[in-house]
Scaffold this active site. Structure first.
Site, PDB file in Angstrom:
ATOM      1  NE  ARG A 304     -10.132  48.452  11.999  1.00 21.91           N
ATOM      2  CZ  ARG A 304     -10.898  48.774  10.949  1.00 21.91           C
ATOM      3  NH1 ARG A 304     -12.355  48.726  11.038  1.00 21.91           N
ATOM      4  NH2 ARG A 304     -10.389  49.172   9.697  1.00 21.91           N
ATOM      5  CD  GLN A 322      -9.950  47.030   6.455  1.00 24.80           C
ATOM      6  OE1 GLN A 322      -8.886  47.586   6.756  1.00 24.80           O
ATOM      7  NE2 GLN A 322     -10.924  47.539   6.626  1.00 24.80           N
ATOM      8  CG  ASP A 324      -8.119  48.460   2.742  1.00 29.48           C
ATOM      9  OD1 ASP A 324      -8.996  49.139   2.441  1.00 29.48           O
ATOM     10  OD2 ASP A 324      -7.337  48.858   3.736  1.00 29.48           O
ATOM     11  CG  HIS A 326      -6.095  52.678   0.611  1.00 30.50           C
ATOM     12  ND1 HIS A 326      -5.635  51.816   1.224  1.00 30.50           N
ATOM     13  CD2 HIS A 326      -7.091  53.320   1.677  1.00 30.50           C
ATOM     14  CE1 HIS A 326      -6.060  51.495   2.383  1.00 30.50           C
ATOM     15  NE2 HIS A 326      -6.867  52.620   2.612  1.00 30.50           N
ATOM     16  CG  HIS A 452      -9.708  55.045   2.824  1.00 32.32           C
ATOM     17  ND1 HIS A 452      -8.898  54.726   3.897  1.00 32.32           N
ATOM     18  CD2 HIS A 452      -9.964  56.419   2.836  1.00 32.32           C
ATOM     19  CE1 HIS A 452      -8.263  55.857   4.010  1.00 32.32           C
ATOM     20  NE2 HIS A 452      -8.926  56.921   3.496  1.00 32.32           N
TER      21      HIS A 452
HETATM   22 ZN   LIG Z   1      -7.922  53.047   4.342  1.00 34.26          ZN
END
Ligand SMILES: [Zn+2]
Ligand SMILES: [Zn+2]
Length: 582
Positions: A304, A322, A324, A326, A452
């Site tokens: 980013r 991350q 992460d 989902h 998320h």
């Molecule tokens: Zn996401």
């Protein structure tokens, strides 16, 4: 027309007034100064100056002394309103003030005088300089006029100011403690990571020792996710820009995306998030309600754009991984799933040794995708999950991401600073844009609800927080080297190597210091490296099959059998405890 207004003498007013006093002091010392702006900050104040020479730390002492004189002479702050024409004349040799005057919409402008100093300012200020309590000038930094790198570079002096001497001293002690714990400093000293101008700012290079800590975190993270029904996936770092147009990122998140690169006539971008890859995996099959919830987890590296001025060590970077996941589920399953994520987040916070945290519920921002109805429903579900989990929270209006509201958890480190940790977001928008569905009990297709979430945040920022929380003295299960084995003389080396091999075969990160250096120097080195345990091996230890144990604090434990140490350290690592039961 002259008038003296009664001012609210609160902390912010006092801090801002201190900026005026600092400006007066600077003017008396360097009369050629051009003044920019001088606002209050969360802990004090600053003022930006255009000066004929660079300031030195010695200047701060001189300015501070002058400020104290001004405060002692109790100069009143006097307001005067005047026409812009008069103000232009008054500030004719102050180009920055002239620029500011032009931006004031009103006909009249306010100025404030104290002693020999006059500033363009709306106020409020304290009634007189003696109302300024405990303060200290702390640093000098460069700052562009209006934050614009095409405008002149000014010199900014930062000060801190508090109601009492004690509050100031406490704050300065905390600052000092924070400087000692700074992960950028410790990262270098402990050889954990580096950033390189030649590779580009905000891009982290993990060294072997930092990577060991990261692997310990990742292994634990993966195990706990597997136990909770998450499936691990891997997705690519780039994807066609069209995918990000469908998702809305191109429209709503453009300022954080890197420019596209062209491959065979197609535009690709670096992924800023992992969501879309997980959606593509989900959509490779027709999914039945019986399969839900489906939980895809990935330690996914994303990129980013952040302005170089805001980058900071590991805590604000341009590429990061991350932790992460989902979760694809039915609307009815949402609340339960969020409760489970909250539980997992709490397990993570506890295991890594953070003892307190704050929870924020961030609601719809100005730029958003999806319908108001979806936003309302999603926000309600997050709120209920928090309430059912008995987690107190505050609402942060407008701070959600463009596709849904979120829960942010900030944990506090050992010196009370908050770190951004887990985030949980509910999203009805992406499932709609990508038509992500499941076949329900009724045989019909229904849109999934998507969550998320991260439970640590990112590997980079999490290492920064751990490093600063522990001041680099990581708990034994995370320490890059867990046991330093230090032979007293060269003749003890063979035996030391034998212990090293035995500990390593148990998975303990043990390392012999085989250098022909003095014992004290080797102990000192292990202490600097913040190795939790040092085993000192000499004639006596070899004869008795014992070890003499030293801690990184310098504390010496009673010697004991090698076998009992071996058992204890294995258990400590397995149980992720901070100290050994010996
Ligand atoms: Zn996401
Ligand atoms: Zn002012």
């Amino acid at each position: 027309m002259k008038q003296q207004t009664p001012e609210s003498e609160n902390l912010e007013t006092m801090r801002h007034s201190a900026a005026h006093v600092m400006a007066e002091a600077v003017q008396s010392i360097l009369p050629a100064v051009k003044f920019a702006i001088g606002p209050a900050t969360d802990t004090g104040f600053y003022y930006d100056f255009d000066l004929p020479r660079a300031l030195t730390p010695e200047d701060l002492t001189v300015i501070e002394t002058k400020m104290k004189e001004i405060i002692a002479s109790d100069e009143p702050f006097v307001r005067e309103d005047m026409s812009k024409k008069e103000a232009r004349k008054l500030f004719s040799d102050q180009p920055y003030k002239l620029e500011l005057i032009e931006e004031i919409p009103e006909e009249k402008v306010a100025i404030y005088r104290q002693g020999s100093f006059t500033d363009l300012c709306r106020g409020p200020h304290v009634s007189s300089t003696s109302k300024i309590k405990a303060f200290k000038l702390v640093s000098i930094a460069g700052a562009y006029w209006r934050g614009d790198e095409h405008r002149p570079m000014l010199q900014r002096i930062y000060g801190v100011a508090f109601e009492t001497k004690k509050a100031l001293d406490d704050y300065l002690t905390r600052l000092e403690e924070a400087a000692k714990r700074d992960h950028r400093k410790l990262g270098k000293e402990l050889d954990l990571f580096s950033l390189h101008e030649e590779a580009g700012p905000g891009l982290v290079h993990w060294h072997p020792k930092g990577s060991i800590i990261r692997r310990a975190i990742e292994d634990f993270w993966k195990d706990e996710h597997a136990k909770r029904g998450y499936e691990l996936v891997y997705t690519p770092h780039i994807a066609k820009v069209d995918l990000w147009k469908t998702s809305g990122h191109w429209e709503f998140y453009r300022e954080n995306l890197y420019s596209p690169m062209e491959i065979e006539g197609q535009e690709y971008i670096l992924k800023p998030m992992n969501c879309l890859g997980h959606i593509l995996i989900y959509k490779t099959k027709l999914r039945s309600y019986r399969e839900l919830p489906i939980r895809f987890a990935e330690l996914g590296t994303v990129y980013r754009y952040e302005r170089s001025g805001v980058l900071h060590g590991l805590s604000r970077v341009r590429g990061f991984t991350q932790d992460d996941a989902h979760i694809f589920c039915s609307f009815d399953q949402l609340q339960d799933e969020i409760i489970k994520v909250l539980e997992l987040a709490r397990l993570m916070i506890d295991t890594f040794g953070f003892t307190s945290y704050k929870v924020m519920l961030s609601t719809r921002p100005e730029k958003y995708a999806g319908s108001l109805d979806m936003w309302e429903k999603a926000t309600k579900i997050l709120e209920q999950a928090l309430t059912l989990s008995k987690i107190p929270f505050t609402v942060d209006p407008g701070e959600g991401v463009f596709y849904g509201p979120k829960i942010d958890i900030k944990f506090e480190d050992a010196i009370g600073r908050a770190w951004q940790g887990p985030t949980i977001q509910v999203d009805f928008n992406l499932p709609q844009r990508f038509n992500v569905t499941f076949v329900g009990e009724d045989g019909q297709e229904h849109q999934v609800a998507m969550i998320h979430r991260t439970v640590l945040g990112s590997m980079e920022r999490f290492l920064a927080s751990l490093t600063e929380h522990y001041g680099g003295a990581f708990p034994v299960w995370l320490a890059p080297v867990q046991v330093a084995i230090i032979p007293v003389a060269d003749r003890h080396l063979d035996y030391a190597s034998k212990l090293e091999a035995e500990l390593q075969s148990d998975g303990v990160r043990a390392k012999v210091d085989a250098r022909s250096e003095r014992l004290n120097l080797k102990i000192r080195q292990a202490q600097l490296d913040k190795v939790p345990y040092m085993l000192i091996i000499g004639d006596k230890e070899i004869a008795d099959s014992t070890v003499s144990i030293r801690l990184r604090s310098g504390e010496q434990l009673a010697s004991q059998s090698f076998d009992s140490f071996r058992k204890a350290i294995k258990a400590a690592i397995r149980n992720k405890v901070k100290t050994l039961e010996l």
